[in-house]
Design a protein around this motif. Structure first.
Motif, PDB file in Angstrom:
ATOM      1  N   VAL A  99      24.146  44.668 106.027  1.00 36.72           N
ATOM      2  CA  VAL A  99      23.410  43.431 105.774  1.00 36.72           C
ATOM      3  C   VAL A  99      23.353  43.156 104.272  1.00 36.72           C
ATOM      4  CG1 VAL A  99      21.070  42.467 105.781  1.00 36.72           C
ATOM      5  CG2 VAL A  99      22.037  43.399 107.888  1.00 36.72           C
ATOM      6  N   ALA A 100      22.992  44.159 103.495  1.00 35.32           N
ATOM      7  CA  ALA A 100      22.891  43.978 102.039  1.00 35.32           C
ATOM      8  C   ALA A 100      24.225  43.576 101.432  1.00 35.32           C
ATOM      9  CB  ALA A 100      22.376  45.258 101.385  1.00 35.32           C
ATOM     10  N   GLN A 101      25.306  44.204 101.878  1.00 35.78           N
ATOM     11  CA  GLN A 101      26.624  43.875 101.339  1.00 35.78           C
ATOM     12  C   GLN A 101      27.055  42.469 101.727  1.00 35.78           C
ATOM     13  OE1 GLN A 101      28.675  47.211 103.094  1.00 35.78           O
ATOM     14  NE2 GLN A 101      28.613  48.409 101.194  1.00 35.78           N
ATOM     15  N   ASN A 102      26.734  42.062 102.955  1.00 37.48           N
ATOM     16  CA  ASN A 102      27.053  40.699 103.379  1.00 37.48           C
ATOM     17  C   ASN A 102      26.313  39.681 102.525  1.00 37.48           C
ATOM     18  OD1 ASN A 102      28.769  39.958 105.925  1.00 37.48           O
ATOM     19  ND2 ASN A 102      27.859  41.950 106.417  1.00 37.48           N
ATOM     20  N   ILE A 103      25.013  39.891 102.331  1.00 36.35           N
ATOM     21  CA  ILE A 103      24.215  38.931 101.564  1.00 36.35           C
ATOM     22  C   ILE A 103      24.684  38.865 100.112  1.00 36.35           C
ATOM     23  CG2 ILE A 103      21.905  38.420 100.677  1.00 36.35           C
ATOM     24  CD1 ILE A 103      20.782  39.694 103.244  1.00 36.35           C
ATOM     25  N   ALA A 104      25.022  40.018  99.546  1.00 35.59           N
ATOM     26  CA  ALA A 104      25.354  40.092  98.122  1.00 35.59           C
ATOM     27  C   ALA A 104      26.809  39.775  97.818  1.00 35.59           C
ATOM     28  CB  ALA A 104      25.016  41.487  97.587  1.00 35.59           C
ATOM     29  N   LEU A 105      27.559  39.308  98.803  1.00 39.06           N
ATOM     30  CA  LEU A 105      28.996  39.114  98.619  1.00 39.06           C
ATOM     31  C   LEU A 105      29.311  38.170  97.458  1.00 39.06           C
ATOM     32  CD1 LEU A 105      31.895  39.594  99.601  1.00 39.06           C
ATOM     33  CD2 LEU A 105      31.582  37.663 101.170  1.00 39.06           C
ATOM     34  N   GLU A 123      14.645  40.130  97.848  1.00 39.54           N
ATOM     35  CA  GLU A 123      13.879  38.882  97.761  1.00 39.54           C
ATOM     36  C   GLU A 123      14.179  37.970  98.950  1.00 39.54           C
ATOM     37  OE1 GLU A 123      13.789  34.865  94.908  1.00 39.54           O
ATOM     38  OE2 GLU A 123      15.219  36.487  94.539  1.00 39.54           O
ATOM     39  N   LEU A 124      15.448  37.844  99.290  1.00 39.49           N
ATOM     40  CA  LEU A 124      15.831  36.931 100.365  1.00 39.49           C
ATOM     41  C   LEU A 124      15.432  37.467 101.735  1.00 39.49           C
ATOM     42  CD1 LEU A 124      19.320  35.737  99.083  1.00 39.49           C
ATOM     43  CD2 LEU A 124      17.188  34.436  99.121  1.00 39.49           C
ATOM     44  N   LEU A 125      15.592  38.764 101.960  1.00 39.67           N
ATOM     45  CA  LEU A 125      15.161  39.339 103.233  1.00 39.67           C
ATOM     46  C   LEU A 125      13.661  39.142 103.432  1.00 39.67           C
ATOM     47  CD1 LEU A 125      17.268  42.633 103.347  1.00 39.67           C
ATOM     48  CD2 LEU A 125      17.463  40.692 104.915  1.00 39.67           C
ATOM     49  N   GLU A 126      12.900  39.355 102.386  1.00 36.01           N
ATOM     50  CA  GLU A 126      11.450  39.154 102.481  1.00 36.01           C
ATOM     51  C   GLU A 126      11.122  37.677 102.730  1.00 36.01           C
ATOM     52  OE1 GLU A 126      10.133  40.806  98.828  1.00 36.01           O
ATOM     53  OE2 GLU A 126      10.233  42.894  99.540  1.00 36.01           O
ATOM     54  N   SER A 131      12.229  42.963 106.924  1.00 36.59           N
ATOM     55  CA  SER A 131      11.906  44.047 105.992  1.00 36.59           C
ATOM     56  C   SER A 131      13.178  44.602 105.351  1.00 36.59           C
ATOM     57  CB  SER A 131      11.189  45.169 106.745  1.00 36.59           C
ATOM     58  OG  SER A 131      11.178  46.354 105.985  1.00 36.59           O
ATOM     59  N   PRO A 132      13.274  44.594 104.005  1.00 34.96           N
ATOM     60  CA  PRO A 132      14.460  45.171 103.364  1.00 34.96           C
ATOM     61  C   PRO A 132      14.692  46.623 103.749  1.00 34.96           C
ATOM     62  CG  PRO A 132      13.207  43.886 101.787  1.00 34.96           C
ATOM     63  CD  PRO A 132      12.360  43.977 103.021  1.00 34.96           C
ATOM     64  N   GLN A 149      22.218  35.045 112.330  1.00 31.38           N
ATOM     65  CA  GLN A 149      22.261  33.727 111.718  1.00 31.38           C
ATOM     66  C   GLN A 149      21.400  33.663 110.469  1.00 31.38           C
ATOM     67  OE1 GLN A 149      24.207  31.458 111.180  1.00 31.38           O
ATOM     68  NE2 GLN A 149      24.161  30.138 112.970  1.00 31.38           N
ATOM     69  N   ARG A 150      20.264  34.360 110.472  1.00 36.45           N
ATOM     70  CA  ARG A 150      19.439  34.418 109.274  1.00 36.45           C
ATOM     71  C   ARG A 150      20.202  35.063 108.116  1.00 36.45           C
ATOM     72  NH1 ARG A 150      13.610  36.188 111.686  1.00 36.45           N
ATOM     73  NH2 ARG A 150      14.723  35.935 113.643  1.00 36.45           N
ATOM     74  N   ILE A 151      20.912  36.143 108.412  1.00 35.29           N
ATOM     75  CA  ILE A 151      21.697  36.807 107.356  1.00 35.29           C
ATOM     76  C   ILE A 151      22.798  35.877 106.863  1.00 35.29           C
ATOM     77  CG2 ILE A 151      23.136  38.793 106.782  1.00 35.29           C
ATOM     78  CD1 ILE A 151      20.080  39.320 107.317  1.00 35.29           C
ATOM     79  N   GLY A 152      23.404  35.114 107.774  1.00 31.09           N
ATOM     80  CA  GLY A 152      24.424  34.150 107.365  1.00 31.09           C
ATOM     81  C   GLY A 152      23.870  33.103 106.414  1.00 31.09           C
ATOM     82  N   ILE A 153      22.653  32.647 106.664  1.00 28.77           N
ATOM     83  CA  ILE A 153      22.015  31.680 105.771  1.00 28.77           C
ATOM     84  C   ILE A 153      21.725  32.319 104.413  1.00 28.77           C
ATOM     85  CG2 ILE A 153      19.931  30.300 105.395  1.00 28.77           C
ATOM     86  CD1 ILE A 153      19.826  29.952 108.484  1.00 28.77           C
TER      87      ILE A 153
END
Length: 275
Positions: A99-105, A123-126, A131-132, A149-153
């Motif tokens: 999840v972290a790697q996807n968001i931080a791409l 910050e974005l997960l919160e 929960s991070p 879908q939330r992670i995609g956003i």
């Protein structure tokens, strides 16, 4: 609309032909900075074609589209897309990345420092109440559809784009999950002030989210206005019929879908309903 709104995206006589037939034509409208603008219409009305002109996935054959007063086609395409987040119905998270790697791409591509990327992920997960500690190191297959879908956003907004394009992002989700995500994207818009252009065939979704709605029919924009204006003063019979036939799931469907959710999603639904 207020008089002090700043033009951000402008369509000036924009049209797109395929084999001599127009998919969209004579588009003349402005999307303002910080606005949540929703495009609606039936299948084949030109909603997605219009959206994809903004990030140069489709180039107009007539007229032009402008971002910050500059023609889209005059931008370096990589630099343009670094300014634009894009969310589709098909989430397409990278399955071998956490999840972290996807968001931080995108922050990683843009050269953000590791500590800065980590802080942005947390910050974005919160922000969307994930929960991070619980989600950072999970993989996409360990997430529910709503969580994916939330992670995609979050991936789309991680590098702080100037505009977020969303092409029917919630249409494949159950109504209750969709309602929770609608609340969360509305909250993201309110907190971050990102300009959002959102395509949907769900008229209730459009009325709930939009600052303004653009109604498309046969490749043309037939009405544009605030939700209450579109609903109460439709420009023609087509617009009237479009908003009078919005699907409303019945109680039995909603209860069944609620029981199929995982505990986290059920908790999010309860919180959304209780305010």
């Amino acid at each position: 609309m207020r008089d002090n709104l700043v033009p951000f995206i402008e369509f000036r006589g924009a049209g797109k032909q395929y084999d001599g037939k127009y998919a969209v034509r004579e588009l003349d409208f402005t999307i303002y900075q910080g606005e949540f603008f929703v495009l609606v219409g039936g299948s084949g009305s030109g909603k997605s074609t219009t959206l994809r002109m903004i990030n140069a996935l489709i180039e107009p054959t007539d007229g032009n589209v402008y971002l910050h007063g500059k023609r889209i086609k005059d931008y370096d395409i990589r630099q343009l897309r670094h300014q634009i987040g894009y969310v589709l119905q098909q989430i397409a998270l990278f399955p071998t990345m956490t999840v972290a790697q996807n968001i931080a791409l995108m922050p990683d591509i843009l050269g953000w420092q590791k500590a800065e990327r980590r802080a942005r992920v947390n910050e974005l997960l919160e922000l969307v109440e994930l929960s991070p500690e619980h989600y950072r190191d999970r993989y996409p297959h360990e997430l529910s559809g709503g969580e994916q879908q939330r992670i995609g956003i979050l991936r789309a907004i991680a590098a702080k784009p100037q505009v977020l394009l969303m092409d029917e992002p919630f249409s494949a989700l159950d109504p209750l999950v969709r309602a929770v995500l609608q609340d969360q994207i509305a909250m993201i818009h309110k907190k971050l002030g990102t300009t959002i252009v959102f395509v949907t065939h769900d008229m209730q979704e459009a009325l709930k989210l939009a600052c303004r709605i653009g109604v498309m029919h046969n490749g043309k924009l037939v009405q544009i206005g605030a939700p209450e204006e579109i609903k109460n003063r439709p420009a023609n019979d087509y617009v009237k019929s479009l908003f009078s036939t919005a699907d409303t799931p019945n109680a039995a469907q909603l209860i069944s879908q609620f029981h199929q959710m995982d505990p986290h999603e059920q908790a999010a639904v309860r919180q959304a309903l209780l305010g």
